[in-house]
Design a protein around this motif. Structure first.
Motif, short mmCIF file in Angstrom:
data_model
loop_
_atom_site.label_atom_id
_atom_site.label_comp_id
_atom_site.label_asym_id
_atom_site.label_seq_id
_atom_site.Cartn_x
_atom_site.Cartn_y
_atom_site.Cartn_z
N LEU A 168 24.74 -30.70 24.15
CA LEU A 168 24.53 -30.13 25.47
C LEU A 168 25.84 -29.69 26.11
O LEU A 168 26.85 -30.38 26.03
N GLY A 169 25.79 -28.53 26.74
CA GLY A 169 26.91 -28.09 27.56
C GLY A 169 28.13 -27.61 26.81
O GLY A 169 29.20 -27.42 27.41
N GLY A 170 28.03 -27.40 25.52
CA GLY A 170 29.18 -26.97 24.76
C GLY A 170 28.98 -25.63 24.09
O GLY A 170 28.13 -24.82 24.49
N SER A 171 29.75 -25.39 23.05
CA SER A 171 29.68 -24.15 22.29
C SER A 171 28.39 -24.10 21.48
O SER A 171 27.77 -25.14 21.23
N PRO A 172 27.99 -22.91 21.03
CA PRO A 172 26.89 -22.84 20.06
C PRO A 172 27.23 -23.69 18.84
O PRO A 172 28.34 -23.59 18.29
N ALA A 173 26.32 -24.56 18.45
CA ALA A 173 26.65 -25.52 17.38
C ALA A 173 25.40 -26.10 16.76
O ALA A 173 24.29 -25.93 17.28
N MET A 174 25.59 -26.80 15.65
CA MET A 174 24.51 -27.55 15.01
C MET A 174 25.08 -28.80 14.38
O MET A 174 26.27 -28.88 14.07
N LEU A 175 24.19 -29.77 14.22
CA LEU A 175 24.59 -31.08 13.69
C LEU A 175 23.49 -31.58 12.76
O LEU A 175 22.31 -31.52 13.11
N ILE B 101 32.06 -32.85 19.39
CA ILE B 101 30.61 -33.07 19.34
C ILE B 101 30.29 -34.34 18.56
O ILE B 101 29.44 -35.15 18.98
N ALA B 102 30.99 -34.53 17.43
CA ALA B 102 30.76 -35.75 16.63
C ALA B 102 31.08 -36.99 17.44
O ALA B 102 30.37 -38.01 17.35
N GLY B 103 32.16 -36.93 18.23
CA GLY B 103 32.52 -38.09 19.06
C GLY B 103 31.43 -38.41 20.06
O GLY B 103 31.07 -39.59 20.24
N ARG B 104 30.87 -37.38 20.70
CA ARG B 104 29.76 -37.64 21.64
C ARG B 104 28.57 -38.23 20.92
O ARG B 104 27.87 -39.11 21.45
N PHE B 105 28.32 -37.75 19.69
CA PHE B 105 27.20 -38.27 18.91
C PHE B 105 27.41 -39.74 18.56
O PHE B 105 26.53 -40.57 18.79
N ALA C 68 26.18 -40.46 8.31
CA ALA C 68 27.14 -39.40 7.99
C ALA C 68 26.69 -38.11 8.65
O ALA C 68 25.48 -37.83 8.71
N VAL C 69 27.65 -37.32 9.14
CA VAL C 69 27.29 -36.11 9.86
C VAL C 69 28.14 -34.93 9.40
O VAL C 69 29.25 -35.09 8.90
N ALA C 70 27.57 -33.77 9.59
CA ALA C 70 28.33 -32.52 9.52
C ALA C 70 28.03 -31.77 10.80
O ALA C 70 26.87 -31.64 11.20
N VAL C 71 29.08 -31.31 11.47
CA VAL C 71 28.95 -30.53 12.70
C VAL C 71 29.61 -29.18 12.47
O VAL C 71 30.73 -29.12 11.92
N LEU C 72 28.95 -28.12 12.87
CA LEU C 72 29.53 -26.79 12.79
C LEU C 72 29.37 -26.15 14.16
O LEU C 72 28.25 -25.93 14.63
N ALA C 73 30.52 -25.85 14.81
CA ALA C 73 30.51 -25.26 16.14
C ALA C 73 31.13 -23.87 16.09
O ALA C 73 32.05 -23.62 15.30
#
Length: 627
Positions: free
Chosen positions: A341-348, A615-619, A599-604
């Motif tokens: 929420l509130g950030g760049s276009p992204a996916m996780l 984003i990962a930190g917020r997650f 485990a995560v992958a985030v792409l912003a």
């Protein structure tokens, strides 16, 4: 061609083969010719010809035979003569009937009898309703009672539903209350596009005093057609609350819509106009499990009271509808959605490191959860240096080895650029890995064999032939034929990956074993047919212990002292690295890592290379707060 039409053609072909055979063996003055003419006329719909071979009122016989077909909504009747018996003055023919109930699917078989006698020297069938079926009497009629099972839910791994209630609007009629059923069907067909004859058949084959669903509308479609529908005499609209509105991740769960004329044609089988159909996602992939099972009965009714006199045959579904249980976790999904929420276009994408189970798939509106998060093809950037560690260890390269991180570097003729090289003294290999310095990491290409790098990538699942019920992409790497190609691979420039494939890479480092992804726990295959075999998934791959130990050290440093500091969170240590890449003209910021077994992958989409880590930190902080 619909299933009903195909069956009708089959019936005609069967008849064409049967009539000559019957003609060849029937000879006067026996009763054979009368039996032949009656059964052939009935089978082909030439009810006048059949009626002429009876002693009944020909108009009444024609109507009775026609009504039997209409009240059964039958695609066809087929008959087989079993024999003719005579005892004294009594002559009787035995026949086997096969009735294709068309849209209602079952094939109804029963044994019938034709009593025969001579009338003015000609053999006639002694007419009564029991000629049609032994249990049918005057004042009675057939009907088909259809009880479809409701649509089943899609569940998360804790059996919580992944959809919410939504209101659909069902157009119904009570046949006995209609003054002009033909006019009702004509108007409804004009408005909706459903064939008039099919709507009429449903009404005429139903129990007259029971509500018959004809068409289902979503909220928007009903609002559009409401005035026209309300103008149809005898049509009733009933709002029904059904669990069909997808909850997050909505594009993975999928949308559900009412059956339309087009989807009814495509689906065939037991779906009826009042059913729902999955339009996308898991709802579409598992349509055959989630709905379509129907209990069907052929009954005899009292024509005046509509009360059931006898149940002649009941078909229970060969398979019951069943829910679809996924690996998704609603609380984790909620945290993933909040992190974006509130950030760049992204996916996780979040997976369970120890199993490969997909826990959450989240995206902002600019990205599609299936097409991009699971199946997207993006440059990996320096994330792909993870695959090079095994080769570096074999080449006995020390993590403490100093590597310059210039703004620009050329390796084998390939040029590399580092947008913001770390300030200060020359970093070690560990420092460059933690900060994601492309120019430093690319320089290692001369120390790594291209074939070794490709083999290492395969061990981390890149290019693996896995199979999920939705579209996915496991990654692809171009052939590494020289130092320049190897350097580009380390820098992720000639490698395409998806967020899903990189989340699995992070999970492999965290657990020491690469696991293929799992999205659905039950059923094992989207195809419910008995002969369908579960799709074979790749075996898990154990990664060399020394490689894993080294990668854990490097990726932990990415959070403690590298470019992934923003991914830090309370609780167990967070490990991970960042990378920059481009897709066309779009700047991309990656983060891959893990905390505990997630485990995560985030792409912003951002010029800030740390956007994915943020984003990962917020997650991770959200997970810790929730737990």
């Amino acid at each position: 061609m619909t299933g009903k039409a195909r069956r009708a053609v089959a019936a005609a072909l069967t008849l064409a083969a049967t009539v000559p055979m019957l003609s060849a063996c029937f000879e006067e003055p026996s009763a054979h010719e009368a039996v032949r003419d009656f059964l052939v006329g009935w089978q082909t719909g030439d009810y006048a010809a059949a009626a002429r071979r009876t002693d009944g009122d020909q108009k009444a016989v024609r109507q009775a035979l026609e009504d039997a077909k209409v009240h059964l909504d039958a695609a066809s009747f087929r008959f087989r003569l079993k024999g003719i018996r005579s005892a004294g003055e009594q002559t009787e023919a035995d026949f086997a009937a096969e009735v294709d109930l068309g849209e209602n699917n079952p094939l109804w078989e029963y044994a019938g009898k034709l009593p025969l006698h001579l009338v003015d020297g000609h053999w006639k069938v002694r007419w009564s309703p029991s000629v049609i079926h032994p249990q049918l009497r005057e004042g009675q009629r057939f009907a088909v009672d259809v009880k479809p099972q409701g649509r089943q839910p899609i569940l998360d791994r804790n059996n919580d539903p992944l959809q919410q209630e939504a209101t659909l609007y069902v157009a119904n009629v009570i046949p006995s209350l209609l003054k002009d059923e033909v006019a009702v069907c004509r108007q409804l067909s004009k408005i909706t596009g459903f064939p008039q004859d099919r709507l009429l058949s449903r009404i005429r084959s139903a129990i007259p005093n029971v509500q018959v669903p004809l068409v289902t509308f979503g909220r928007a479609k009903y609002a559009q057609l409401r005035t026209q529908l309300e103008a149809i005499p005898g049509l009733q609209i009933s709002p029904e609350s059904l669990p069909v509105a997808p909850d997050s991740p909505a594009q993975i769960v999928g949308a559900v819509t009412a059956v339309t004329p087009e989807t009814e044609q495509q689906l065939g089988g037991p779906q009826r106009a009042g059913d729902t159909v999955g339009r996308s996602g898991l709802q579409k992939a598992y349509q055959e499990y989630l709905t379509g099972s129907t209990e069907t009965s052929v009954i005899i009714l009292d024509a005046k009271t509509s009360k059931t006199v006898a149940e002649l045959r009941k078909w229970r579904p060969g398979r019951a509808t069943s829910s679809v249980r996924t690996t998704l976790d609603r609380p984790i999904q909620k945290v993933a959605d909040s992190a974006l929420l509130g950030g760049s276009p992204a996916m996780l994408v979040a997976v369970q490191a120890s199993t490969g189970n997909v826990l959450a798939v989240a995206s902002t509106k600019e990205y599609h959860q299936e097409r991009h998060a699971l199946a997207g093809k993006f440059h990996a950037g320096s994330l792909f240096s993870i695959m090079s560690v095994e080769g570096l260890l074999k080449a006995q390269v020390s993590l403490k080895q100093k590597l310059a991180c210039p703004v620009d570097r050329t390796v084998g003729g390939a040029q590399f650029h580092q947008a913001a090289p770390p300030a200060g003294s020359t970093l070690s290999l560990q420092g460059n890995f933690a900060s994601g310095c492309v120019t430093a990491l690319a320089s290692l290409a001369r120390k790594i064999d291209g074939a070794e790098l490709a083999a290492s990538a395969a061990r981390f699942g890149i290019g693996a032939q896995w199979s999920l019920p939705l579209k996915t992409f496991s990654g692809k790497m171009r052939p590494l034929t020289n130092d320049a190609a190897t350097a580009k691979a380390i820098a992720g420039q000639n490698v395409s990956v998806s967020p899903l494939s990189m989340a699995l890479v992070a999970g492999a480092v965290a657990s020491g074993t690469w696991h293929p992804p799992v999205l659905v726990i039950e059923p094992k295959t989207p195809d419910p047919s008995a002969e369908a075999e579960p799709v074979k998934t790749p075996d898990a791959i154990r990664i060399d212990d020394k490689t894993i130990s080294t990668l854990k050290t490097l990726m932990r440093a990415g959070v403690t002292s590298g470019s992934a500091r923003l991914a830090a969170a309370p609780g167990d240590p967070v490990s991970g690295i960042t990378a920059s890449a481009t897709q066309g003209r779009k700047p991309l910021a990656w983060f891959v890592g893990w905390q505990e077994d997630v485990a995560v992958a985030v792409l912003a989409e951002s010029t800030d290379s740390t956007a994915g880590a943020a984003i990962a930190g917020r997650f991770f902080r959200g997970l810790h707060a929730g737990l």
